[in-house]
Design an enzyme around this catalytic site. Structure first.
Site, short mmCIF file in Angstrom:
data_model
loop_
_atom_site.label_atom_id
_atom_site.label_comp_id
_atom_site.label_asym_id
_atom_site.label_seq_id
_atom_site.Cartn_x
_atom_site.Cartn_y
_atom_site.Cartn_z
N ARG A 33 -17.83 8.10 -4.99
CA ARG A 33 -17.96 8.02 -6.45
C ARG A 33 -19.04 7.02 -6.86
NH1 ARG A 33 -14.91 6.04 -9.56
NH2 ARG A 33 -14.69 7.40 -11.35
N PRO A 68 -2.03 0.24 8.38
CA PRO A 68 -1.37 -0.80 7.57
C PRO A 68 -1.69 -2.21 8.06
CG PRO A 68 0.17 0.93 8.19
CD PRO A 68 -1.06 1.15 9.00
N ASP A 117 -15.30 2.36 -14.74
CA ASP A 117 -14.04 2.36 -13.97
C ASP A 117 -13.29 1.05 -14.19
OD1 ASP A 117 -14.57 4.75 -12.84
OD2 ASP A 117 -15.03 3.97 -10.85
N GLU A 119 2.96 7.05 15.73
CA GLU A 119 3.26 5.64 15.44
C GLU A 119 1.99 4.79 15.43
OE1 GLU A 119 6.61 6.65 14.49
OE2 GLU A 119 6.38 4.48 14.61
#
Ligand SMILES: Nc1nonc1C(=O)N[C@@H]1CC[C@H](O)C1
Length: 245
Positions: A152, A88, A167, A115
């Site tokens: 992809r 994150p 897309d 963590e």
């Protein structure tokens, strides 16, 4: 293209690769995926890879030595591949970065658990990437998300039926237009007649207009990054007029 994924749950990766476009990509030899388990590089009898954080705090952290050894093994097997740590705290993954990654020979993806990881591992990490501002239990899903988005883009991976060309975000960042297939009437709702007209230029214009309108309504931040042509500006004005804006 070779992907090396460092994870204590290799089956989470290989299990997902058995199906779908990634499974087919592996079978076609378009992608090679290898996993490296830090437990195999742990120097204690219990194959321990985690320990309590110095300074206290909840949960456990991944220890540096097994991760550093796994990274070294992956680097030896995938020379020159950048090491990307999914977390994150990373920069937000966008299609522009995905397209850049599709141009490299290989990637090494570090999937954390617990963590997080000992900060000293980051000396061996080339870049940190996040798939979104939320916290998961592990980095394996983010690694699969990045790998699938990149794979992809590789020529030959997708059949024509699911081409990456149309897309969302594909053509310089517009949301995708609405799509319809048989039956023609669903719950009394008909397919827009333009799509049944056979007039391909008109269909292309309609689809572009829908993409522009949707992007303006749902992601003005994305539209702001695009310089609209005179035709696109006119299409968007007509869309807004039809929409009674
Ligand atoms: N969002 C994300 N984008 O990439 N990775 C994440 C993410 O939530 N990672 C988890 C945080 C602690 C656990 O170790 C794994």
């Amino acid at each position: 293209m070779r992907f090396d994924i460092i994870t204590i749950f290799p089956e989470l990766i290989h299990g997902y690769l058995r199906e779908g476009v990634l499974g087919r990509g592996q079978a076609k030899g378009l992608i090679q995926v290898h996993t490296w388990n830090p437990r195999d590089f742990s120097d204690n009898a219990y194959r321990r890879v985690d320990d309590r954080p110095f300074g206290g705090g909840p949960g456990m952290l991944m220890m540096a030595p097994p991760l550093l050894a796994a990274i070294a093994a992956a680097r030896a097997a995938n020379p020159g591949a950048p090491v990307l740590y999914l977390s994150p705290q990373g920069q937000r993954l966008q299609q522009s970065a995905v397209q850049d990654f599709a141009g490299v020979e290989g990637l090494i993806l570090l999937a954390g658990r617990y963590e997080g990881i000992d900060e000293r591992v980051l000396a061996e990490v080339d870049a940190e990437w996040s798939i979104g501002d939320y916290v998961l239990a592990g980095g394996e899903l983010p690694a699969l998300v990045l790998m699938e988005a990149v794979a992809r883009q590789l020529p030959g991976l997708l059949g024509h039926a699911d081409s990456a060309a149309e897309d969302s975000f594909a053509d310089a960042g517009l949301l995708d237009c609405p799509h319809y297939t048989r039956p023609e009437v669903v719950g009394g709702k008909k397919v827009p007649e333009v799509l049944l007209s056979g007039d391909h230029a008109r269909i292309r214009r309609w689809r572009l207009q829908q993409s522009l309108g949707r992007t303006a309504e749902r992601r003005p931040d994305v539209l702001a990054q695009r310089v609209l042509s005179a035709q696109e500006q006119q299409l968007l004005e007509d869309y807004r007029r039809q929409d009674g804006e």
